[in-house]
Design an enzyme around this catalytic site. Structure first.
Site, mmCIF file in Angstrom:
data_model
loop_
_atom_site.group_PDB
_atom_site.id
_atom_site.type_symbol
_atom_site.label_atom_id
_atom_site.label_comp_id
_atom_site.label_asym_id
_atom_site.label_seq_id
_atom_site.Cartn_x
_atom_site.Cartn_y
_atom_site.Cartn_z
ATOM 1 N N PRO A 1 6.041 1.864 6.276
ATOM 2 C CA PRO A 1 4.585 2.060 6.054
ATOM 3 C C PRO A 1 4.198 0.726 6.213
ATOM 4 O O PRO A 1 4.619 -0.431 6.292
ATOM 5 C CB PRO A 1 4.567 2.375 4.331
ATOM 6 C CG PRO A 1 5.932 2.733 4.227
ATOM 7 C CD PRO A 1 6.925 2.402 5.233
ATOM 8 N N CYS A 2 2.864 0.573 6.651
ATOM 9 C CA CYS A 2 2.113 -0.589 7.136
ATOM 10 C C CYS A 2 2.224 -1.685 5.931
ATOM 11 O O CYS A 2 1.998 -2.902 6.141
ATOM 12 C CB CYS A 2 0.662 -0.465 7.572
ATOM 13 S SG CYS A 2 -0.307 0.428 6.414
ATOM 14 N N GLN A 3 2.195 -1.256 4.597
ATOM 15 C CA GLN A 3 2.254 -2.340 3.375
ATOM 16 C C GLN A 3 3.456 -3.120 3.713
ATOM 17 O O GLN A 3 3.372 -4.325 3.203
ATOM 18 C CB GLN A 3 2.224 -1.420 2.245
ATOM 19 C CG GLN A 3 1.089 -0.611 1.796
ATOM 20 C CD GLN A 3 1.356 1.011 2.504
ATOM 21 O OE1 GLN A 3 1.823 1.035 3.382
ATOM 22 N NE2 GLN A 3 0.776 1.724 1.651
#
Length: 500
Positions: free
Chosen positions: A102-104
């Site tokens: 995930p980009c988080q």
């Protein structure tokens, strides 16, 4: 030993067996869906969100409880995964690994490079960037796949001064892989959505000597904002932080001939039954409360069906049948009149102006009826709140957007799980935000694909997914490379013909 293992996997594919895929950070299964259609077998997945994991299991493993269990990749080791699912010996089990952290994961990027982190067995405990990338690479190390596909947001190429996919390529090259990455926009691959993402492909060096990305099937002149975002993502490469000889980035494939125009929003969702929000509200059939996805909405045979909509209805293994089960919308009684007055392309500043005009009109109406409402009074404030949204129109210009009918939609985001104002239906008569199934159509999920959970959870799963048609284009390219490798191996291992 690695050489023998790779050859063993290639020979297995030569026997006609489909390549086996492990989908990491699978979500509900956008990548899995594209790979499944291209002839791959989805052997397993790893997904931490319980509702998304349940959706993936329902669509690819008939709801099997073992596959539906949510798994944390930082805690579940490859050996534990194969043992739990009875898949066999780790190194023999998987041919292709797909997915994208995930980009988080990039929210707190430090100064250390992933290549240095990868040398530390407990790296994810010390560097937040490695928390999700390091286990991903651990799975690659354990399963020794023939091919790898990684997906992420464009900003991953320029996050905190780091080009993360370039660092991933350095690690994979050390492990014997050939690697390249690029930026692809889904509108060029038949998806009715302008969604830009980074894709990285890697092959074991015994598989291929070059890497190809799929050629576009459609064409559109993207709005200027997409060019600007791409330039930001490419900033480190453009500035020469990676030299031509060391950089694994390649330009996206260009069109090789005249292409049909990109699929529009109307072509994607125009055949679905109308949901006129104001009429439903007046009738009392649209109420506040949780929206379940278990009510069948029959197709309307009177509505024209585009080629794209027909594909979504007839996707092999995910046909639509008599109708859809998730054509549900948000309860937004304050905003339906605003939506009706907005023009395609309008954003929140325009919406705010329409709302204030409605408020002034209502104020004049109640004044004519003899009610004197003084500015600053509680009655004045209450009336305003009932009509005008509370957000500052100078600070949230992109919070709302009415879609264009004859263009692809803007990027579908996971934020749809919280509200859907970014995708207000282009049809002013319907005057609403898009339904769950319309979001799925814009993301290229076929009508027979089932989302577990309620409305908000389904929106979030759709927004987090890779568009299945993009996944399908990439999967076909990877399948062709694997078949070519198999043909070469077969020739190399064939016994020499007897002579004389």
């Amino acid at each position: 030993m690695a050489h023998a293992l790779i050859n063993q996997k290639i020979l297995r594919l030569n026997s006609g067996a489909p390549p086996r895929v492990l989908d990491l950070f699978s979500g509900c299964g956008g990548l899995s869906l594209g790979f499944s259609r291209a002839g791959f077998t989805i052997a397993s997945s790893v997904e931490n969100d319980p509702v998304a994991a349940a959706s993936h299991a329902r669509n690819f493993h008939a709801g099997d409880r073992g596959h539906a269990e949510p798994l944390d990749i930082t805690r579940v080791k490859p050996r534990q995964l194969v043992r739990k699912l009875g898949l066999g010996r780790v190194a023999d089990t998987i041919d292709v690994i797909i997915g994208g952290p995930p980009c988080q994961a990039f929210a707190r990027v430090g100064r250390s490079k992933l290549r240095e982190i990868d040398d530390h067995p407990e790296a994810f405990r010390h560097d937040p960037r490695a928390k999700l990338f390091s286990p991903y690479l651990d799975y690659v190390r354990a399963f020794k796949p023939l091919a790898i596909l990684m997906e992420n947001v464009p900003d991953v190429m320029n996050f905190g001064g780091h080009n993360v996919p370039q660092e991933v390529c350095e690690i994979l090259e050390d492990r014997g892989y050939l690697c390249a990455y690029t930026l692809l926009n889904s509108a060029f691959y038949g998806v009715p959505q302008m969604r830009e993402r980074m894709f990285l492909i890697a092959y074991h060096r015994e598989i291929a000597s070059s890497i190809l990305f799929p050629e576009p099937t459609h064409w559109i002149d993207l709005p200027s904002g997409y060019t600007g975002s791409r330039n930001v993502a490419l900033k480190l490469i453009s500035a020469g932080h990676e030299t031509d000889s060391s950089c694994n980035y390649v330009d996206p494939p260009g069109a090789t001939g005249p292409l049909p125009p990109a699929v529009t929003a109307h072509e994607a969702i125009g055949d679905l039954p109308e949901l006129q929000a104001r009429k439903l509200l007046k009738e009392g059939s649209l109420k506040r409360g949780a929206r379940r996805l278990d009510q069948l909405t029959a197709y309307d045979p009177a509505r024209p069906v585009s080629n794209y909509a027909r594909e979504m209805k007839t996707w092999p293994g995910f046909e639509g049948g008599a109708g859809i089960y998730d054509h549900v919308i948000r309860f937004l009684p304050r905003d339906y009149e605003i939506f009706a007055r907005m023009s395609p392309g309008d954003q929140y500043p325009e919406a705010y102006e329409h709302a204030f005009a409605l408020f002034r009109s209502k104020l004049e109406e109640v004044t004519r009826m003899g009610q004197n409402i003084i500015p600053g009074s509680s009655e004045y404030d209450e009336l305003r709140r009932s009509i005008v949204p509370p957000y500052d129109h100078t600070k949230f210009p992109n919070k709302w957007r009415k879609m264009w009918r004859d263009m692809p939609a803007r990027t579908i985001m996971a934020h749809l799980g919280k509200d859907s104002y970014s995708h207000i239906h282009y049809d002013s008569e319907q005057a609403r935000t898009i339904s769950v199934r319309e979001a799925a159509r814009l993301q290229s999920f076929p009508d027979g694909f089932i989302f577990e959970g309620a409305m908000n959870q389904a929106f979030r799963q759709i927004g987090n997914a890779v568009p299945p048609l993009v996944a399908f284009a990439l999967a076909k390219t990877i399948m062709n490379t694997l078949k070519e490798a198999g043909s070469r191996t077969q020739k190399d291992t064939a016994p020499l013909a007897e002579t004389g």
